[in-house]
Design an enzyme around this catalytic site. Structure first.
Site, PDB file in Angstrom:
ATOM      1  N   LYS A 140       0.841  -1.200   0.000  1.00  0.00           N
ATOM      2  CA  LYS A 140       0.000   0.000   0.000  1.00  0.00           C
ATOM      3  C   LYS A 140       0.881   1.256   0.000  1.00  0.00           C
ATOM      4  O   LYS A 140       2.100   1.176   0.238  1.00  0.00           O
ATOM      5  CB  LYS A 140      -0.915  -0.040   1.224  1.00  0.00           C
ATOM      6  CG  LYS A 140      -1.886  -1.239   1.226  1.00  0.00           C
ATOM      7  CD  LYS A 140      -2.756  -1.224   2.473  1.00  0.00           C
ATOM      8  CE  LYS A 140      -3.688  -2.412   2.533  1.00  0.00           C
ATOM      9  NZ  LYS A 140      -4.564  -2.382   3.740  1.00  0.00           N
ATOM     10  N   TYR A 150     -11.977  -2.837  -3.118  1.00  0.00           N
ATOM     11  CA  TYR A 150     -12.510  -2.891  -1.757  1.00  0.00           C
ATOM     12  C   TYR A 150     -14.041  -2.897  -1.737  1.00  0.00           C
ATOM     13  O   TYR A 150     -14.649  -2.538  -0.730  1.00  0.00           O
ATOM     14  CB  TYR A 150     -11.954  -1.732  -0.930  1.00  0.00           C
ATOM     15  CG  TYR A 150     -10.539  -1.971  -0.431  1.00  0.00           C
ATOM     16  CD1 TYR A 150     -10.225  -3.107   0.312  1.00  0.00           C
ATOM     17  CD2 TYR A 150      -9.514  -1.060  -0.698  1.00  0.00           C
ATOM     18  CE1 TYR A 150      -8.936  -3.336   0.765  1.00  0.00           C
ATOM     19  CE2 TYR A 150      -8.220  -1.282  -0.241  1.00  0.00           C
ATOM     20  CZ  TYR A 150      -7.939  -2.423   0.498  1.00  0.00           C
ATOM     21  OH  TYR A 150      -6.659  -2.655   0.957  1.00  0.00           O
ATOM     22  N   ASN A 185      -1.665  -0.407   7.373  1.00  0.00           N
ATOM     23  CA  ASN A 185      -1.076  -1.718   7.661  1.00  0.00           C
ATOM     24  C   ASN A 185      -0.250  -2.287   6.511  1.00  0.00           C
ATOM     25  O   ASN A 185      -0.061  -3.489   6.393  1.00  0.00           O
ATOM     26  CB  ASN A 185      -2.140  -2.689   8.168  1.00  0.00           C
ATOM     27  CG  ASN A 185      -3.246  -2.921   7.147  1.00  0.00           C
ATOM     28  OD1 ASN A 185      -3.172  -2.420   6.023  1.00  0.00           O
ATOM     29  ND2 ASN A 185      -4.250  -3.680   7.528  1.00  0.00           N
ATOM     30  N   HIS A 223      -1.584  -5.592   1.347  1.00  0.00           N
ATOM     31  CA  HIS A 223      -2.841  -6.311   1.094  1.00  0.00           C
ATOM     32  C   HIS A 223      -2.518  -7.682   0.538  1.00  0.00           C
ATOM     33  O   HIS A 223      -1.577  -7.835  -0.234  1.00  0.00           O
ATOM     34  CB  HIS A 223      -3.691  -5.548   0.070  1.00  0.00           C
ATOM     35  CG  HIS A 223      -4.819  -6.378  -0.450  1.00  0.00           C
ATOM     36  ND1 HIS A 223      -6.024  -6.469   0.201  1.00  0.00           N
ATOM     37  CD2 HIS A 223      -4.908  -7.213  -1.529  1.00  0.00           C
ATOM     38  CE1 HIS A 223      -6.819  -7.310  -0.466  1.00  0.00           C
ATOM     39  NE2 HIS A 223      -6.167  -7.771  -1.519  1.00  0.00           N
ATOM     40  N   GLU A 243      -9.135 -10.347  -7.907  1.00  0.00           N
ATOM     41  CA  GLU A 243      -8.178  -9.249  -7.743  1.00  0.00           C
ATOM     42  C   GLU A 243      -7.064  -9.291  -8.794  1.00  0.00           C
ATOM     43  O   GLU A 243      -6.634  -8.242  -9.287  1.00  0.00           O
ATOM     44  CB  GLU A 243      -7.613  -9.269  -6.317  1.00  0.00           C
ATOM     45  CG  GLU A 243      -8.694  -8.909  -5.293  1.00  0.00           C
ATOM     46  CD  GLU A 243      -8.273  -9.040  -3.840  1.00  0.00           C
ATOM     47  OE1 GLU A 243      -9.064  -8.640  -2.970  1.00  0.00           O
ATOM     48  OE2 GLU A 243      -7.168  -9.548  -3.569  1.00  0.00           O
TER      49      GLU A 243
HETATM   50  N1  UDP Z   1      -9.505  -1.255   7.589  1.00  0.00           N
HETATM   51  C1  UDP Z   1      -9.573  -0.094   8.318  1.00  0.00           C
HETATM   52  N2  UDP Z   1     -10.346  -0.063   9.451  1.00  0.00           N
HETATM   53  C2  UDP Z   1     -11.037  -1.161   9.880  1.00  0.00           C
HETATM   54  C3  UDP Z   1     -10.957  -2.351   9.135  1.00  0.00           C
HETATM   55  C4  UDP Z   1     -10.183  -2.362   7.977  1.00  0.00           C
HETATM   56  O1  UDP Z   1      -8.959   0.907   7.963  1.00  0.00           O
HETATM   57  O2  UDP Z   1     -11.704  -1.085  10.908  1.00  0.00           O
HETATM   58  C5  UDP Z   1      -8.691  -1.286   6.376  1.00  0.00           C
HETATM   59  C6  UDP Z   1      -7.363  -1.974   6.622  1.00  0.00           C
HETATM   60  O3  UDP Z   1      -6.350  -1.242   5.940  1.00  0.00           O
HETATM   61  C7  UDP Z   1      -7.548  -3.334   5.994  1.00  0.00           C
HETATM   62  C8  UDP Z   1      -8.523  -3.015   4.852  1.00  0.00           C
HETATM   63  O4  UDP Z   1      -9.365  -2.004   5.379  1.00  0.00           O
HETATM   64  O5  UDP Z   1      -6.333  -3.887   5.546  1.00  0.00           O
HETATM   65  C9  UDP Z   1      -9.359  -4.173   4.391  1.00  0.00           C
HETATM   66  O6  UDP Z   1      -9.977  -4.771   5.505  1.00  0.00           O
HETATM   67  P1  UDP Z   1     -10.015  -6.357   5.659  1.00  0.00           P
HETATM   68  O7  UDP Z   1     -10.893  -6.675   6.810  1.00  0.00           O
HETATM   69  O8  UDP Z   1     -10.339  -6.970   4.341  1.00  0.00           O
HETATM   70  O9  UDP Z   1      -8.504  -6.688   6.090  1.00  0.00           O
HETATM   71  P2  UDP Z   1      -7.300  -7.406   5.301  1.00  0.00           P
HETATM   72  O10 UDP Z   1      -7.920  -8.400   4.347  1.00  0.00           O
HETATM   73  O11 UDP Z   1      -6.514  -6.329   4.605  1.00  0.00           O
HETATM   74  O12 UDP Z   1      -6.480  -8.071   6.387  1.00  0.00           O
HETATM   75 MG    MG Z   2      -9.478  -8.294   3.012  1.00  0.00          MG
END
Ligand code: UDP
Ligand code: MG
Length: 152
Positions: free
Chosen positions: A11, A51, A114, A117, A128
């Protein structure tokens, strides 16, 4: 374990913090094969599709704004069980809950920043990869050390 391809993206925070090499090398050292790699600043349309499952969540607009704010490094990694394994290498979504040794556990603090992805399952990976890469951007090649990567 079947050979799979998964989608992984560094990211904008990971790119800005100079973590591209560190992250690439973790996947390389694990033994996965890099079959696609490019840097791009995603359009809003691409980010909203990527997303899309989170469209109704309160963090959606901020997430799209962040992911389109600068260059992302998009990758396709191939290998046995790579979809689930990449998620393990990446670690939990909340970096403070991610185990040390994982990318998020070692390199991040905040959920909204974080670093990386990774596709969360076979269908997501297919969706994707199709969204981020043209078929011609995915490469077929045999690593010269392939003999050391497979079950004896
Ligand atoms: N995210 C966020 N706040 C939240 C949950 C998710 O900003 O409360 C963001 C975070 O960067 C995350 C992304 O949204 O990586 C996608 O969420 P997901 O639950 O799919 O997590 P991932 O698959 O990336 O672990
Ligand atoms: Mg995810």
């Amino acid at each position: 374990m079947a050979t799979e391809i998964t989608f992984v993206a560094i990211k904008p925070d990971g790119v800005q913090r100079g973590l591209v090499g560190e992250i690439l090398s973790r996947f390389e050292r694990k033994g996965f094969k890099l079959v696609g790699l490019k840097q791009l600043t995603p359009t809003k349309e691409l980010a909203e599709k990527h997303y899309g499952v989170h469209r109704e969540r309160p963090f959606f607009d901020g997430l799209v704004e962040f992911i389109t704010s600068g260059p992302v490094v998009a990758m396709a990694w191939e290998g046995d069980g790579v979809i689930a394994s990449a998620r393990k290498l990446i670690g939990a979504t909340k970096p403070l809950e991610a185990d040390p040794g994982t990318i998020r556990g070692d390199l991040a603090i905040n959920i909204g920043r974080n670093v990386i992805h990774g596709s969360d399952g076979p269908q997501t990976a297919q969706f994707e990869l199709g969204l981020w890469f043209q078929p011609s951007e995915l490469n077929q090649w045999d690593p010269s050390d392939q003999i050391w990567r497979v079950e004896p």
